[in-house]
Design an enzyme around this catalytic site. Structure first.
Site, short mmCIF file in Angstrom:
data_model
loop_
_atom_site.label_atom_id
_atom_site.label_comp_id
_atom_site.label_asym_id
_atom_site.label_seq_id
_atom_site.Cartn_x
_atom_site.Cartn_y
_atom_site.Cartn_z
N ASP A 47 -7.55 -9.04 5.75
CA ASP A 47 -8.65 -9.00 6.71
C ASP A 47 -9.26 -7.62 6.89
O ASP A 47 -8.62 -6.59 6.64
CB ASP A 47 -8.13 -9.42 8.09
CG ASP A 47 -7.24 -8.35 8.70
OD1 ASP A 47 -6.20 -8.02 8.08
OD2 ASP A 47 -7.58 -7.83 9.77
N ASP B 153 0.87 -1.18 0.00
CA ASP B 153 0.00 0.00 0.00
C ASP B 153 0.91 1.24 0.00
O ASP B 153 1.48 1.58 -1.04
CB ASP B 153 -0.90 -0.10 1.25
CG ASP B 153 -2.07 0.86 1.22
OD1 ASP B 153 -1.86 2.03 0.90
OD2 ASP B 153 -3.20 0.45 1.55
P1 XMP Z 1 1.71 -0.39 3.84
O1 XMP Z 1 0.93 0.91 3.82
O2 XMP Z 1 2.71 -0.43 4.95
O3 XMP Z 1 0.60 -1.45 4.18
O4 XMP Z 1 2.27 -0.71 2.49
C1 XMP Z 1 0.92 -2.77 4.15
C2 XMP Z 1 0.14 -3.55 5.14
O5 XMP Z 1 -1.10 -2.93 5.53
C3 XMP Z 1 -2.18 -3.80 5.39
N1 XMP Z 1 -3.07 -3.29 4.33
C4 XMP Z 1 -4.28 -3.76 4.04
N2 XMP Z 1 -4.98 -4.78 4.58
N3 XMP Z 1 -6.75 -4.35 3.07
C5 XMP Z 1 -6.21 -5.06 4.09
O6 XMP Z 1 -6.87 -5.98 4.56
C6 XMP Z 1 -6.11 -3.31 2.48
O7 XMP Z 1 -6.65 -2.70 1.55
C7 XMP Z 1 -4.81 -3.00 3.00
N4 XMP Z 1 -3.89 -2.05 2.66
C8 XMP Z 1 -2.83 -2.28 3.50
C9 XMP Z 1 -1.58 -5.15 5.02
O8 XMP Z 1 -1.45 -5.91 6.20
C10 XMP Z 1 -0.21 -4.86 4.49
O9 XMP Z 1 0.76 -5.82 4.79
MG MG Z 2 -4.42 -6.44 8.15
#
Ligand code: XMP
Ligand code: MG
Length: 180
Positions: free
Chosen positions: A164, A106
């Protein structure tokens, strides 16, 4: 398209299980071509990546190791709030090719934290495999390249296939996106 409800939220099916399976097969083929013959350790990031890691690793056709780490949140003593610690390292990655397996990239903050750790531990080469990628949110385009991406998706919250909402939805075989 199928819909599912978790708590008060509604999610709509966005990537079906058949499409996911086909794409993971392609990613495994690429990894087999690129990394066969090297000393490779796959590192899955818990919890979200457990299904993707299982399906991908099953299709790796050369001898390789796999291990899992987890980002544990705990309250720091300072007012800065939550600190994340990476726990579960038990694999020697010194001088090895490491493939990080993530459910979703993300902002990339999580990934950056992991890559820093791999550099400290002297990985010879670092590759990133992520089932999902939100290009509009990713902050590290100049510094951390993403090698094996399943699907680029819009900047919306998704669940299913390991991901999740409030701990639920990981067992959904498809990926669903929040609609309301
Ligand atoms: P970042 O922002 O650090 O995010 O790249 C990575 C972690 O955040 C969680 N994540 C999500 N989990 N739906 C989810 O269920 C989403 O849309 C989402 N976006 C980020 C995920 O654990 C990932 O490893
Ligand atoms: Mg999560």
């Amino acid at each position: 398209m199928r819909e599912t409800r978790i708590h008060e939220k509604t999610f709509r099916e966005m990537i079906t299980e058949e499409v996911i399976a086909e794409r993971i097969k392609q990613l495994a083929l690429q990894i087999n071509n690129d990394l066969s013959g090297k000393d490779v350790v796959f590192i899955g990031i818990l919890n979200g990546a457990f299904l993707f890691a299982a399906d991908l690793f099953r299709q790796i056709d050369f001898p390789a190791r796999i291990s899992f780490v987890k980002l544990a949140s705990y309250k720091g003593t300072s007012s800065s709030g939550t600190i994340k610690e990476l726990i579960g390292w038990n694999e020697d990655i010194n001088n090895k090719t490491v493939v990080v397996i993530e459910d979703i990239v993300d902002t990339g903050n999580t990934l950056e934290r992991i890559v820093d750790e791999l550099v400290i531990r002297k990985a010879a080469e670092i590759k990133i495999a992520a089932l999902l990628y939100k290009p509009d949110a990713y902050k590290y385009k100049e510094t951390i390249s993403l090698d094996y991406i399943g699907f680029e998706i819009p900047n919306d919250f998704v669940v299913g296939f390991g991901l999740d909402y409030d701990g639920l939805g990981r067992n959904l075989p498809s990926v669903y996106t929040l609609i309301q």
